[in-house]
Design an enzyme around this catalytic site. Structure first.
Site, PDB file in Angstrom:
ATOM      1  N   ARG A 144       0.847  -1.193   0.000  1.00 35.56           N
ATOM      2  CA  ARG A 144       0.000   0.000   0.000  1.00 35.56           C
ATOM      3  C   ARG A 144       0.885   1.247   0.000  1.00 35.56           C
ATOM      4  NH1 ARG A 144      -2.103  -3.529   3.984  1.00 35.56           N
ATOM      5  NH2 ARG A 144      -4.200  -4.304   3.496  1.00 35.56           N
ATOM      6  N   LYS A 168      -1.862  -2.589   8.074  1.00 35.45           N
ATOM      7  CA  LYS A 168      -2.966  -2.060   8.859  1.00 35.45           C
ATOM      8  C   LYS A 168      -3.007  -2.726  10.224  1.00 35.45           C
ATOM      9  CE  LYS A 168      -6.035  -0.636   5.090  1.00 35.45           C
ATOM     10  NZ  LYS A 168      -7.371  -0.793   4.477  1.00 35.45           N
ATOM     11  N   HIS A 238      -2.561   2.804  -5.908  1.00 36.82           N
ATOM     12  CA  HIS A 238      -3.474   1.681  -5.687  1.00 36.82           C
ATOM     13  C   HIS A 238      -3.661   0.849  -6.952  1.00 36.82           C
ATOM     14  CE1 HIS A 238      -6.661  -0.711  -3.968  1.00 36.82           C
ATOM     15  NE2 HIS A 238      -7.399  -0.443  -5.029  1.00 36.82           N
ATOM     16  N   ARG A 241      -0.887  -1.516  -7.148  1.00 39.36           N
ATOM     17  CA  ARG A 241      -1.138  -2.635  -6.230  1.00 39.36           C
ATOM     18  C   ARG A 241      -2.133  -3.615  -6.867  1.00 39.36           C
ATOM     19  NH1 ARG A 241      -1.443  -4.214  -0.697  1.00 39.36           N
ATOM     20  NH2 ARG A 241      -3.538  -4.640   0.097  1.00 39.36           N
ATOM     21  N   HIS A 264      -3.986  -9.073   3.368  1.00 39.84           N
ATOM     22  CA  HIS A 264      -5.412  -9.138   3.659  1.00 39.84           C
ATOM     23  C   HIS A 264      -5.704 -10.208   4.709  1.00 39.84           C
ATOM     24  CE1 HIS A 264      -6.569  -7.331  -0.510  1.00 39.84           C
ATOM     25  NE2 HIS A 264      -6.333  -6.406   0.388  1.00 39.84           N
ATOM     26  N   TYR A 273      -9.458  -6.955  -5.621  1.00 42.30           N
ATOM     27  CA  TYR A 273      -8.323  -6.522  -6.431  1.00 42.30           C
ATOM     28  C   TYR A 273      -8.060  -7.442  -7.620  1.00 42.30           C
ATOM     29  CZ  TYR A 273      -7.095  -3.637  -2.415  1.00 42.30           C
ATOM     30  OH  TYR A 273      -7.107  -2.721  -1.395  1.00 42.30           O
TER      31      TYR A 273
END
Length: 293
Positions: A144, A168, A238, A241, A264, A273
């Site tokens: 990211r 994250k 993005h 990615r 993820h 994605y």
């Protein structure tokens, strides 16, 4: 309210940027309740009042996606109030999100990426090498934008050809890097040593003034170089990615591996994605269906 935002920071490990977004959403609703109902406390709010706010936002032309985000912020608050015993009920318990249009993310083609990374598009000075490395890492690791910005020198393991990424909610993962990335990292680190002053010494990617790179810089670099070879409307980190994930799948990578590389927690998130192009689907269909002759 302070305890709620402290909960988001400490218990949920949300970034400051995310917490500010929650604050803005909740303050917006608080102002609405005060203006429309002369009510200063959020504890006694009912769903009818929330519904009125939703109608107001829709009439203002705010997108369903944005409205859903605002309601999600509010829902988190009421879940917290119920959890700590301040409220007995959550007025949003039976709320259903507004329908949103599915936005198709169109990845760069393999040719477009090759034209950018394999051509002599970059100057040989510090900024040119750095820009090259930014795009190399984005496409060759699928990180990211914020993960790229926060990469530190001690996250780079050249001997084992891998990088450690802080994702994250402070979740760490290791991503392998290619020989081309290793070579470019070595070149960049040599150029970096030539800078007269470095303020943010721990961070890998910095400006020529020695400060940590920032979001707009990464956006600008991506748009600048891909504008030369791609006519796609959206040229962002993005999309790189998304291209990383799509191209891996097109070449036979399994979904679970791509999920782990992207950081993820569920396959459902990865599938967003990895919608393959209709041409790729046609190829697989014609190649594998027993009735195709």
């Amino acid at each position: 309210m302070d305890k709620f935002f402290e909960y988001l920071k400490i218990e949920k490990n949300y970034s400051q940027k995310t917490i500010v977004a929650y604050q803005n959403d909740i303050n917006s609703f608080k102002k609405f309740i005060n203006d429309e109902y002369h009510q200063t406390s959020l504890k006694k709010v009912n769903y009818s009042q929330i519904r009125s706010w939703i109608v107001l936002l829709v009439n203002k032309g705010i997108s369903n996606k944005t409205i859903n985000r605002k309601i999600s912020s509010l829902n988190s608050l009421y879940k917290f109030l119920k959890k700590v015993g301040i409220n007995k009920n959550n007025p949003l318990d039976h709320h259903k999100s507004l329908k949103t249009k599915s936005i198709v993310q169109i990845p760069f083609s393999k040719l477009e990426v090759s034209n950018v990374l394999d051509s002599n598009n970059f100057e040989s000075d510090f900024e040119g090498v750095r820009d090259n490395l930014i795009l190399e890492i984005l496409y060759c690791t699928g990180v990211r934008r914020q993960e790229l910005i926060n990469l530190k020198i001690n996250n780079i393991d050249l001997a084992n050809q891998r990088i450690k990424v802080l994702g994250k909610r402070n979740k760490e993962r290791y991503i392998p890097i290619l020989n081309s990335t290793v070579r470019l990292l070595n070149t960049y680190l040599e150029e970096r040593k030539k800078l007269n002053y470095i303020k943010d010494t721990g961070f890998l990617l910095i400006t020529k003034r020695g400060k940590k790179i920032y979001e707009n810089l990464v956006n600008r670099v991506t748009k600048k170089y891909f504008s030369k070879y791609s006519s796609k409307l959206k040229k962002s980190p993005h999309i790189l990615r998304h291209s990383f994930a799509t191209h891996l799948l097109d070449n036979g990578a399994d979904l679970n591996s791509v999920k782990d590389l992207l950081g993820h927690t569920s396959l459902a998130a990865t599938q967003i994605y990895t919608n393959r192009s209709i041409e790729e689907i046609k190829k697989v269909f014609k190649k594998t269906h027993p009735r195709n002759k």
